[in-house]
Design a protein around this motif. Sequence first.
Motif, short mmCIF file in Angstrom:
data_model
loop_
_atom_site.label_atom_id
_atom_site.label_comp_id
_atom_site.label_asym_id
_atom_site.label_seq_id
_atom_site.Cartn_x
_atom_site.Cartn_y
_atom_site.Cartn_z
N MET A 1 0.82 -1.19 0.00
CA MET A 1 0.00 0.00 0.00
C MET A 1 0.87 1.26 0.00
O MET A 1 0.50 2.26 -0.59
N TYR A 2 2.01 1.20 0.64
CA TYR A 2 2.89 2.37 0.69
C TYR A 2 3.36 2.76 -0.71
O TYR A 2 3.41 3.93 -1.04
N ARG A 3 3.71 1.77 -1.52
CA ARG A 3 4.15 2.06 -2.88
C ARG A 3 3.03 2.68 -3.70
O ARG A 3 3.26 3.58 -4.49
N TYR A 4 1.82 2.19 -3.49
CA TYR A 4 0.67 2.76 -4.18
C TYR A 4 0.47 4.21 -3.79
O TYR A 4 0.22 5.06 -4.63
N CYS A 5 0.62 4.52 -2.53
CA CYS A 5 0.46 5.90 -2.06
C CYS A 5 1.54 6.80 -2.61
O CYS A 5 1.27 7.94 -3.00
N MET A 6 2.77 6.32 -2.67
CA MET A 6 3.84 7.14 -3.21
C MET A 6 3.65 7.37 -4.70
O MET A 6 3.90 8.45 -5.22
N PHE A 7 3.20 6.33 -5.41
CA PHE A 7 2.91 6.48 -6.83
C PHE A 7 1.80 7.50 -7.04
O PHE A 7 1.89 8.37 -7.91
N LEU A 8 0.76 7.42 -6.23
CA LEU A 8 -0.34 8.37 -6.30
C LEU A 8 0.15 9.79 -5.99
O LEU A 8 -0.26 10.75 -6.65
N ASP A 9 1.03 9.90 -5.05
CA ASP A 9 1.59 11.21 -4.69
C ASP A 9 2.35 11.81 -5.87
O ASP A 9 2.15 12.97 -6.22
N TYR A 10 3.19 11.02 -6.52
CA TYR A 10 3.95 11.53 -7.66
C TYR A 10 3.05 11.90 -8.82
O TYR A 10 3.29 12.90 -9.49
N VAL A 11 2.03 11.11 -9.08
CA VAL A 11 1.14 11.39 -10.20
C VAL A 11 0.41 12.71 -9.98
O VAL A 11 0.32 13.55 -10.88
N ILE A 12 -0.10 12.93 -8.79
CA ILE A 12 -0.84 14.16 -8.51
C ILE A 12 0.11 15.36 -8.48
O ILE A 12 -0.22 16.43 -8.99
N MET A 13 1.30 15.19 -7.90
CA MET A 13 2.21 16.32 -7.79
C MET A 13 2.72 16.80 -9.15
O MET A 13 2.92 17.99 -9.35
N VAL A 36 -2.63 0.26 10.34
CA VAL A 36 -2.12 1.58 10.70
C VAL A 36 -1.18 2.11 9.62
O VAL A 36 -1.13 3.32 9.36
N ALA A 37 -0.45 1.23 8.96
CA ALA A 37 0.48 1.67 7.92
C ALA A 37 -0.25 2.32 6.75
O ALA A 37 0.25 3.28 6.15
N VAL A 38 -1.43 1.83 6.42
CA VAL A 38 -2.22 2.40 5.34
C VAL A 38 -2.65 3.81 5.70
O VAL A 38 -2.50 4.75 4.91
N ARG A 39 -3.16 3.98 6.90
CA ARG A 39 -3.61 5.31 7.33
C ARG A 39 -2.46 6.30 7.42
O ARG A 39 -2.59 7.46 7.03
N SER A 40 -1.33 5.86 7.93
CA SER A 40 -0.20 6.79 8.05
C SER A 40 0.38 7.15 6.69
O SER A 40 0.80 8.29 6.48
N ALA A 41 0.41 6.21 5.74
CA ALA A 41 0.90 6.52 4.40
C ALA A 41 -0.02 7.53 3.71
O ALA A 41 0.46 8.48 3.08
N LEU A 42 -1.32 7.35 3.86
CA LEU A 42 -2.24 8.31 3.27
C LEU A 42 -2.15 9.68 3.93
O LEU A 42 -2.26 10.70 3.27
N CYS A 43 -1.92 9.68 5.21
CA CYS A 43 -1.76 10.95 5.92
C CYS A 43 -0.51 11.68 5.43
O CYS A 43 -0.53 12.90 5.25
N ARG A 44 0.58 10.96 5.20
CA ARG A 44 1.79 11.57 4.67
C ARG A 44 1.58 12.13 3.27
O ARG A 44 2.06 13.22 2.94
N LEU A 66 -9.56 15.02 5.31
CA LEU A 66 -8.77 13.78 5.26
C LEU A 66 -7.70 13.77 6.34
O LEU A 66 -7.47 12.75 6.99
N ILE A 67 -7.06 14.90 6.57
CA ILE A 67 -6.04 14.98 7.62
C ILE A 67 -6.67 14.84 9.00
O ILE A 67 -6.16 14.15 9.87
N LEU A 68 -7.81 15.48 9.20
CA LEU A 68 -8.45 15.42 10.52
C LEU A 68 -9.00 14.02 10.81
O LEU A 68 -9.04 13.61 11.98
N THR A 69 -9.41 13.31 9.78
CA THR A 69 -9.89 11.94 9.97
C THR A 69 -8.74 11.01 10.32
O THR A 69 -8.90 10.09 11.11
N ALA A 70 -7.59 11.26 9.71
CA ALA A 70 -6.44 10.38 9.95
C ALA A 70 -5.96 10.55 11.38
O ALA A 70 -5.46 9.65 11.99
#
Length: 70
Positions: A1-13, A36-44, A66-70
């Motif tokens: 999931m962390y790799r997916y989040c980082m990929f999503l981050d790069y695509v949007i940025m 917890v790792a999924v929630r923290s990766a999305l929060c980052r 999204l930040i307040l929910t995390a």
Amino acid sequence: MYRYCMFLDYVIMYSNGKQVPEVCTSISNRLFDQNVAVRSALCRVVSNWMLNLPDRYSYFPKLIPLILTA
């Protein structure tokens, strides 16, 4: 999931950022994940968007819950 989040981050940025509202609605369900790792990766990722997106001020109403929910 962390790799997916980082990929999503790069695509949007490095795109024009117009996909942020669509992405926010789709990742909001992942913030209720039991892992917890999924929630923290999305929060980052969302916090990075809030700090570094070029047009971030127009997306704050979508990103702050999204930040307040995390």
